[in-house]
Design a protein around this motif. Structure first.
Motif, PDB file in Angstrom:
ATOM      1  N   ARG A  11      16.889 -20.962  13.902  1.00  0.00           N
ATOM      2  CA  ARG A  11      16.452 -20.412  15.188  1.00  0.00           C
ATOM      3  C   ARG A  11      15.122 -19.680  15.036  1.00  0.00           C
ATOM      4  NH1 ARG A  11      17.867 -17.968  20.188  1.00  0.00           N
ATOM      5  NH2 ARG A  11      20.030 -18.657  20.212  1.00  0.00           N
ATOM      6  N   LYS A  12      15.010 -18.888  13.981  1.00  0.00           N
ATOM      7  CA  LYS A  12      13.770 -18.139  13.748  1.00  0.00           C
ATOM      8  C   LYS A  12      12.595 -19.080  13.556  1.00  0.00           C
ATOM      9  CE  LYS A  12      11.802 -14.512  10.805  1.00  0.00           C
ATOM     10  NZ  LYS A  12      12.034 -13.605   9.646  1.00  0.00           N
ATOM     11  N   ASN A  13      12.833 -20.176  12.811  1.00  0.00           N
ATOM     12  CA  ASN A  13      11.776 -21.160  12.580  1.00  0.00           C
ATOM     13  C   ASN A  13      11.350 -21.829  13.883  1.00  0.00           C
ATOM     14  OD1 ASN A  13      11.295 -24.364  12.007  1.00  0.00           O
ATOM     15  ND2 ASN A  13      10.332 -23.119  10.425  1.00  0.00           N
ATOM     16  N   LEU A  14      12.319 -22.211  14.708  1.00  0.00           N
ATOM     17  CA  LEU A  14      12.006 -22.850  15.988  1.00  0.00           C
ATOM     18  C   LEU A  14      11.290 -21.883  16.927  1.00  0.00           C
ATOM     19  CD1 LEU A  14      15.307 -24.876  16.581  1.00  0.00           C
ATOM     20  CD2 LEU A  14      13.033 -25.847  16.195  1.00  0.00           C
ATOM     21  N   GLU A  15      11.735 -20.637  16.948  1.00  0.00           N
ATOM     22  CA  GLU A  15      11.075 -19.644  17.795  1.00  0.00           C
ATOM     23  C   GLU A  15       9.637 -19.419  17.345  1.00  0.00           C
ATOM     24  OE1 GLU A  15      13.291 -16.034  18.056  1.00  0.00           O
ATOM     25  OE2 GLU A  15      15.051 -16.990  18.962  1.00  0.00           O
ATOM     26  N   SER A  16       9.439 -19.398  16.018  1.00  0.00           N
ATOM     27  CA  SER A  16       8.087 -19.207  15.480  1.00  0.00           C
ATOM     28  C   SER A  16       7.175 -20.367  15.865  1.00  0.00           C
ATOM     29  CB  SER A  16       8.161 -19.077  13.953  1.00  0.00           C
ATOM     30  OG  SER A  16       6.868 -19.001  13.391  1.00  0.00           O
ATOM     31  N   ARG A  17       7.678 -21.598  15.712  1.00  0.00           N
ATOM     32  CA  ARG A  17       6.877 -22.778  16.064  1.00  0.00           C
ATOM     33  C   ARG A  17       6.608 -22.841  17.567  1.00  0.00           C
ATOM     34  NH1 ARG A  17       6.234 -27.121  12.556  1.00  0.00           N
ATOM     35  NH2 ARG A  17       6.959 -26.738  10.433  1.00  0.00           N
ATOM     36  N   THR A  18       7.608 -22.468  18.354  1.00  0.00           N
ATOM     37  CA  THR A  18       7.422 -22.459  19.806  1.00  0.00           C
ATOM     38  C   THR A  18       6.390 -21.415  20.201  1.00  0.00           C
ATOM     39  OG1 THR A  18       9.724 -23.165  20.142  1.00  0.00           O
ATOM     40  CG2 THR A  18       8.584 -22.197  22.024  1.00  0.00           C
ATOM     41  N   GLY A  19       6.507 -20.230  19.620  1.00  0.00           N
ATOM     42  CA  GLY A  19       5.547 -19.167  19.917  1.00  0.00           C
ATOM     43  C   GLY A  19       4.133 -19.544  19.518  1.00  0.00           C
ATOM     44  N   LYS A  20       3.990 -20.239  18.381  1.00  0.00           N
ATOM     45  CA  LYS A  20       2.651 -20.652  17.934  1.00  0.00           C
ATOM     46  C   LYS A  20       2.051 -21.677  18.888  1.00  0.00           C
ATOM     47  CE  LYS A  20       0.044 -22.579  14.060  1.00  0.00           C
ATOM     48  NZ  LYS A  20      -1.148 -21.841  14.537  1.00  0.00           N
ATOM     49  N   ALA A  21       2.862 -22.650  19.327  1.00  0.00           N
ATOM     50  CA  ALA A  21       2.359 -23.658  20.267  1.00  0.00           C
ATOM     51  C   ALA A  21       1.937 -23.004  21.583  1.00  0.00           C
ATOM     52  CB  ALA A  21       3.437 -24.720  20.520  1.00  0.00           C
ATOM     53  N   ILE A  22       2.758 -22.071  22.056  1.00  0.00           N
ATOM     54  CA  ILE A  22       2.423 -21.372  23.301  1.00  0.00           C
ATOM     55  C   ILE A  22       1.116 -20.611  23.144  1.00  0.00           C
ATOM     56  CG2 ILE A  22       3.117 -19.451  24.798  1.00  0.00           C
ATOM     57  CD1 ILE A  22       6.035 -20.369  24.382  1.00  0.00           C
TER      58      ILE A  22
END
Length: 287
Positions: A11-22
Motif C-alpha cells: 500500500r505504501k509503495n502504491l501510495e508513493s507511486r500515485t503521489g509521484k504521478a500526481i
C-alpha cells in the motif's frame, strides 16, 4: 480489517507511486472536485483507495465523488457498490443507463465491443461530471495500460501514441487524470486481493480474448519474463522522447536541417545497445 506487513508495504509503495504521478503532472490542485470512476474492478477500487488515503494528508484540499455506471448487464449485483461506498463514508452517485442493450444490438456476435462501450460510457461520465460540478475525472488506468496502448497504436494503428496521464476532454469542459500511471498492474492485483475488494467482473467485454489488446498483453508478459523490467523501461521511454531521432517533420524540421542545427544525442545509430538481448526477439502477434 487487520493487514499484514506485506500488504501495508505494498500500500505504501502504491501510495508513493500515485503521489509521484500526481505531483509530476500536477493532476490535483486546491479546490478540485474529482469524479472517481469506479467500475467494480481491481484498478478502480485501488484508485479510490489511493485518492482517499492521499486526501487525508495532501497539502491541498479537494473533494472526491465516487461514481459507478450501472450498464444493466444481466446479473449485475447492483447493491455491491452502493454498500461499499456507504461503508467508506464517501460521497457517491450510481448512474443507471442501459448501454449493455445498445452494445449487444449494434455489435455483431463475436466482434469486440470495447470501442462502442467505451464511447457510450465516456459520454455519460462527462455528462455526470458536468452535472455534479466536477472539474476533474479520475480513471483507473495504470502503467501497463499506458504501455499496452503505445504498442497497440504502434503495431496496429501506425502511430506513436499512448495513453497520457492527463488530458483535456474533447469539449474542453474537464481534465481527465490517471493517478495510477506509475503503478504496475501486478502490484494492483496483489493489493486488491489483500484488501478483499468486492470485485465485479465485466461480462460484456472482459472475456474477449481475441482482442488485439490481449495479444499485446501476452507479448509484454513474455518480454517481462524473459527480460525483466521491459514494461518499466517503455514507460520511461514515453517520458524521454527525442524528436530528432524519429521521422516526424511536424516535430522536427528535417527539411531545413543544416550543419549548424543543434544536436540532441548525435548519431548513435550504430552504437551497441545497453540492454542485453539474447534469444529470439519476443514478438508474436499471430491471430
Amino acid at each position: 480489517m487487520t493487514h499484514s506487513n506485506t500488504l501495508l508495504k505494498l500500500r505504501k509503495n502504491l501510495e508513493s507511486r500515485t503521489g509521484k504521478a500526481i505531483g509530476d503532472y500536477n493532476m490535483i490542485e486546491d479546490g478540485d472536485t474529482i469524479l472517481v470512476c469506479v467500475s467494480g474492478g481491481k484498478d478502480s477500487y485501488t484508485l479510490l483507495a489511493m485518492l482517499m488515503a492521499l486526501q487525508q494528508r495532501a497539502p491541498v484540499k479537494f473533494r472526491l465523488i465516487a461514481m459507478n455506471l450501472d450498464q444493466k448487464q444481466p446479473g449485475f449485483p447492483a447493491d455491491i457498490l452502493p454498500n461499499y461506498f456507504a461503508s467508506l463514508g464517501i460521497e457517491y452517485r450510481i448512474i443507471e443507463a442501459d448501454t449493455y442493450s445498445i452494445v449487444k444490438d449494434k455489435i455483431p456476435e463475436g466482434k469486440t465491443t470495447c470501442s462502442l462501450c467505451s464511447r457510450l460510457r465516456r459520454g455519460i461520465i462527462y455528462k455526470t461530471a458536468k452535472e455534479l460540478g466536477a472539474n476533474k475525472i479520475a480513471l483507473g488506468h495504470h502503467r501497463d495500460d499506458m504501455v499496452h496502448t503505445l504498442f497497440l497504436n504502434l503495431l496496429f494503428g501506425g502511430k506513436i501514441k499512448a495513453m497520457p496521464p492527463k488530458l483535456v476532454t474533447d469539449d474542453h469542459a474537464h481534465i481527465v487524470i490517471r493517478p495510477l500511471a506509475y503503478c504496475a498492474e501486478s502490484d494492483i492485483a496483489k493489493f486488491a486481493r489483500g484488501m478483499e475488494f468486492p470485485i465485479i467482473p465485466c461480462n460484456l467485454c472482459g472475456s474477449q480474448e481475441n482482442m488485439q489488446r490481449q495479444k499485446i498483453r501476452e507479448m509484454m508478459e513474455d518480454w517481462d519474463r524473459r527480460f525483466p523490467g521491459r514494461t518499466e523501461s517503455v514507460l520511461t521511454a514515453l517520458q524521454s522522447v527525442v524528436p530528432s531521432h524519429l521521422a516526424d517533420n511536424k516535430l522536427f524540421d528535417f527539411q531545413n536541417l543544416t550543419l549548424d542545427t543543434p544536436v540532441e544525442e548525435g548519431d548513435i545509430a550504430f552504437d551497441s545497445p545497453e540492454m542485453p538481448i539474447s534469444g529470439t526477439f519476443p514478438i508474436s502477434l499471430s491471430s
